[in-house]
Structures are given as C-alpha cells and as structure tokens.
Design a protein around this motif. Structure first.
Motif, short mmCIF file in Angstrom:
data_model
loop_
_atom_site.label_atom_id
_atom_site.label_comp_id
_atom_site.label_asym_id
_atom_site.label_seq_id
_atom_site.Cartn_x
_atom_site.Cartn_y
_atom_site.Cartn_z
N SER A 66 -6.71 28.71 -0.44
CA SER A 66 -5.61 29.59 -0.53
C SER A 66 -5.02 28.41 -0.86
N ASN A 67 -3.49 27.85 0.31
CA ASN A 67 -2.96 26.61 -0.29
C ASN A 67 -3.13 25.41 0.00
N THR A 68 -4.31 25.13 0.89
CA THR A 68 -4.97 23.94 1.11
C THR A 68 -6.16 23.10 0.54
N VAL A 69 -5.94 21.90 0.47
CA VAL A 69 -5.67 21.27 -0.25
C VAL A 69 -7.08 20.09 0.88
N ILE A 70 -8.28 19.88 0.22
CA ILE A 70 -8.52 18.79 0.74
C ILE A 70 -9.41 17.77 -0.27
N LYS A 71 -9.40 16.51 -0.34
CA LYS A 71 -9.40 15.68 -1.04
C LYS A 71 -10.42 14.41 -0.86
N TYR A 72 -11.14 13.79 -1.05
CA TYR A 72 -11.78 12.90 -0.67
C TYR A 72 -11.89 11.66 -2.07
N GLY A 73 -11.98 10.50 -1.17
CA GLY A 73 -12.29 9.42 -2.38
C GLY A 73 -11.05 8.75 -2.45
N ASN A 74 -11.08 8.43 -3.91
CA ASN A 74 -9.57 6.73 -4.22
C ASN A 74 -8.25 7.53 -4.26
N GLN A 75 -7.39 7.43 -3.55
CA GLN A 75 -5.86 8.42 -3.47
C GLN A 75 -4.93 7.85 -3.51
N PHE A 76 -3.84 8.29 -3.28
CA PHE A 76 -2.57 7.25 -2.93
C PHE A 76 -1.48 8.67 -1.96
N PRO A 77 -1.70 8.10 -0.66
CA PRO A 77 -1.11 8.89 0.29
C PRO A 77 0.24 8.35 0.27
N SER A 78 1.46 9.24 0.28
CA SER A 78 1.61 8.92 0.61
C SER A 78 2.77 9.86 2.14
N MET A 79 2.75 9.52 3.59
CA MET A 79 3.19 9.82 4.16
C MET A 79 4.37 8.54 4.56
N PRO A 80 4.81 8.89 5.54
CA PRO A 80 5.44 7.87 6.50
C PRO A 80 4.62 6.87 7.45
N VAL A 81 3.85 7.40 8.02
CA VAL A 81 2.72 6.17 8.90
C VAL A 81 1.95 6.01 7.63
N LEU A 82 1.42 6.01 6.56
CA LEU A 82 0.42 6.30 5.55
C LEU A 82 1.16 6.00 4.23
N ALA A 83 1.38 4.97 3.71
CA ALA A 83 1.68 5.34 2.63
C ALA A 83 1.63 4.08 1.50
N TYR A 84 1.35 5.14 0.36
CA TYR A 84 0.49 3.52 -0.83
C TYR A 84 2.64 2.54 -1.37
N ASP A 85 2.22 1.47 -1.77
CA ASP A 85 2.92 0.60 -2.34
C ASP A 85 3.02 0.29 -3.96
N ASP A 86 3.83 1.39 -4.73
CA ASP A 86 4.21 1.44 -6.08
C ASP A 86 4.60 0.53 -6.43
N SER A 87 5.90 -0.50 -5.65
CA SER A 87 7.02 -1.15 -6.05
C SER A 87 6.35 -2.89 -7.48
N ARG A 88 5.44 -3.30 -7.69
CA ARG A 88 5.39 -3.97 -8.33
C ARG A 88 4.34 -3.85 -9.53
#
Length: 431
Positions: free
Chosen positions: A128-150
């Motif tokens: 439907s409209n739900t995705v489950i992903k397992y492995g290496n990824q780039f999460p972007s949430m306020p309490v877990l957010a990857y850094d892409d500033s370099r």
C-alpha cells in the motif's frame, strides 16, 4: 551544525490537507526496472578555518563522487526493490598539519588519507503506502539525521519503516545499529550500539503541521522532540510563519562521566559527570516574515538542565533541528541566544537561481564552570543554481562564518575563527 531548512518545514506543511486515505503507491508501481533511477552527484568541497589565536588552522579540499541507485518496486500486493550507493572522496589539498578531520580521517601515521570510499545497499518492500527498508541508508528525522554538510554523506545501517497511509500523516519507526561518519570508510566508526526511533509528522491543513519523535540511543541518551509550524498567509506573496522546536534529553550516567572526564595536573581523573541527573532541554522559536523576494527572521533559543545539548553521538550530525544552528549551535549549558537574519531570492530581480542569506546570532549566560560564556556569529551564504543550458542544475555555494567569544567561552567551546566553506555540485541523471 546545519542551517535550519525552512523548505523542510514547508514540505511538511504541504504534505496533505485532509484525513482521506491516499491512493495506493504500490498499486501504481510500474516495476523494478521501469521506476528505477541511477544518479551521480559530483561534489567539490573546500573548507578553511582560520583560528584567530594562530594555532591549529585547518584547510581541506576534496572531490566527491556520490552515486545512488533506487529501483522501483515489483508489481503485486507487496513490491520489493533495492537501493544502493557508492561513495568516493579524493583529497586534492590539505596535508598533514592542515587537514580538516571532518573530511578525511587520518592513517596510523597521523597523515590524512588520500581517498576514502564506501558502498552500501538496502532491500525494501512496499505494501500500500508503507515502505520497510533494511540495510545502509540515509535517515532524516529530528532525532536521527545523517549529516551531508561536508564532502560525503554520513550513513546508517538498520531498519526503517515509513508509512503514509493517511494523507498528511507520515509515521516512522526504526532501529539502527551502525553509524558511518562523513570522513570515514568504516561501517561503524562511532561505536553505536543501537538506536530505536519512533515518531511522525501530521499536517492538519496547508498552514499547520506538528511533529513528535522519540529515540532511545542505547547507553547514551533518551530523546524526545516536538515541533509546531504555522504559516499565516496575508496574500499570494506575503506571509508570516512560526516554527517551534524542542528537545528533551536524558543522558546515561556512564556516557556523561566518559564525555565529561578530564585529568588533573597530577594525572588523576576529575570526573565532572558524577552527578545523579543528566537532563537537558533545548527549544527555539522562530518567526519569519516573507514578502516578495525578501524574508526577515527573528529567533530565540534557550538551553536548560544539567548540561548542554549533545548530538552526533550515534544519532547523526544533523540531529539538531533548532533555529540557531550555524557554525555554532548555541547549545551550551544554560545558554540563551537571539538571531536576526535576512534572506533574498534574486528571482524577483530577474536572476532566478540566486539566493543569499545573512544572519547574526548572539548567545550568553553559558555556564562554563569558570564564569559566564558569551559568543556571537555573523553568517553569510550565497548560492546559485544554473537554470538552463549545458550546465543546468550546476550549483555553486559559498558560506562564511565569523565567530567570536569571550575568554570563558573560548576555553569551554571554541577559539575565535573565520571559516569559509565552498561547494560546487553537479548532478547527473544516468538512468
């Protein structure tokens, strides 16, 4: 140490305006190959930090190659797919004595690496409209957010579920067990044990949205985050928006003792973290008035509790979604800070793609242990994106921070410095 992105807020607000169920994303899937994409981002990054006391100046220049592949989902009730990436960073300048450690890690001899690389992949499934992903990824949430500033992005290894079954409501739940920082080829150079995350964002209508998240970083901290964003439109090109962010963190006693441990002159341990409670609250409130090509922002931010707000401790270098985050995050113990900033979109003056932001932030009342710490930062950033022609989407960005503090703050946080960051990015769509 990221500039707060109002575009993220705008996207959250405009995510949906009703409680009706969405049409199924999976039912509209065209297939694994048909919906696939392969992109290459060429990124050239230059950093220069000139410390005003004359010691420890750093500079680094590198060329990055960021390749990302995203498959579509196979057709059927449950679709499956694969996402993958390959990262390569090549050092162009910044040898021993000048290398900026957040771009290239050092080898066993203390010299910066000539290059660094990493590859990762994740399997994904959609119902439907739900995705489950397992492995290496780039999460972007306020309490877990990857850094892409370099030069190259930070990545995480774990599982993330993202659900958009109700229009305007996005729910996230995940568990991650490894964190690879921007300057490292290692899969887990942070030593993250595990971090569990749950939360979501809901848009009540096109003008009002809220977010609520919780994270449990094993043996480090438990964090709660909340956000309210409201946009008050006055006309087609004039509006007033308010953005409120708050974190409540409870840090593990052993983590605090390790983080705050210092050594006396005789070599004995001075454990500053040996208190019973280790909580922190940081909040910010920003008001943004937009009229035509102009935007004026005022913000206030406060820190309270037993210590300052810690991040990039297994939860990513981008997990500080507050208003006054530039070079300094103004997140020290008991700190109060004020911001005045201005943004100009040159599209209104016949130069689409050109954007300028300037900001001044002042902070005081910092409990340094030796007195009151005070700091201030003057920030400027200009960015231009080519709109057409052979170089379409080529992005040029130059940012500068002038940071100053009093003597108590210099010993506690950072010496005075002038910083320049330059980025040249060119995205290529291969597939």
């Amino acid at each position: 140490m990221k500039v707060m992105k109002w575009s993220v807020i705008a996207l959250a607000v405009s995510a949906g305006t009703s409680q009706m169920a969405l049409a199924s994303q999976q039912s509209e899937s065209k297939g694994f190959v048909e919906d696939a994409s392969l992109d290459l981002l060429l990124r050239n990054t230059y950093f220069n930090r000139d410390y005003k006391d004359g010691a420890g100046d750093v500079r680094s220049w590198g060329q990055g190659f960021i390749t990302t592949f995203e498959s579509g989902f196979t057709q059927g009730t449950i679709g499956v797919g694969v996402d993958a990436y390959g990262l390569l960073g090549v050092r162009l300048d910044g040898g021993r004595g000048y290398n900026y450690g957040a771009m290239f890690e050092r080898d066993s001899n203390g010299d910066p690496e000539r290059d660094l690389s990493q590859a990762g992949a994740a399997i994904k499934a959609q119902f439907s409209n739900t995705v489950i992903k397992y492995g290496n990824q780039f999460p972007s949430m306020p309490v877990l957010a990857y850094d892409d500033s370099r030069l190259l992005p930070e990545s995480f290894t774990g599982t993330l579920v993202t659900s958009n079954e109700i229009e305007g409501l996005e729910l996230n739940a995940g568990r991650f067990t490894a964190d690879s920082t921007m300057q490292s080829s290692s899969r887990d150079d942070v030593g993250l044990k595990s971090i569990n995350v749950v939360g979501g964002t809901y848009a009540f209508n096109e003008n009002l949205s809220t977010s609520l998240y919780f994270a449990d970083n094993e043996d480090v901290a438990k964090k709660k985050y909340a956000n309210v964003n409201y946009v008050m439109p006055f006309s087609s090109d004039q509006s007033l928006s308010f953005d409120f962010n708050i974190y409540r963190s409870d840090y593990d006693k052993d983590y605090v003792q390790a983080a705050d441990t210092t050594f006396n002159d005789d070599g004995s341990v001075d454990e500053l973290g040996a208190r019973e409670s280790h909580d922190n609250t940081i909040w910010s409130l920003a008001a943004k008035y937009s009229v035509g090509a102009h935007a004026f922002i005022l913000a206030h931010q406060r820190v309270s509790g037993d210590r300052g707000y810690d991040y990039d401790i297994g939860d990513g270098g981008g997990s500080i979604w507050v208003a006054n985050s530039y070079y300094s995050d103004f997140n020290s113990k008991d700190e109060r800070s004020w911001q005045a900033s201005y943004e100009l979109d040159f599209s209104g003056y016949g130069v689409p793609g050109l954007f300028w932001k300037t900001a001044y932030v002042y902070g005081d009342n910092v409990d340094t242990g030796t007195g009151e710490g005070k700091e201030r930062e003057f920030f400027n950033q200009v960015q231009y994106v080519v709109q057409s022609g052979p170089a379409k989407d080529l992005s040029l960005k130059l940012r500068n921070s002038i940071y100053r503090s009093n003597s108590d703050m210099r010993e506690y946080y950072s010496p005075d410095l002038n910083e320049i960051r330059a980025f040249v990015e060119y995205p290529l769509s291969i597939l």
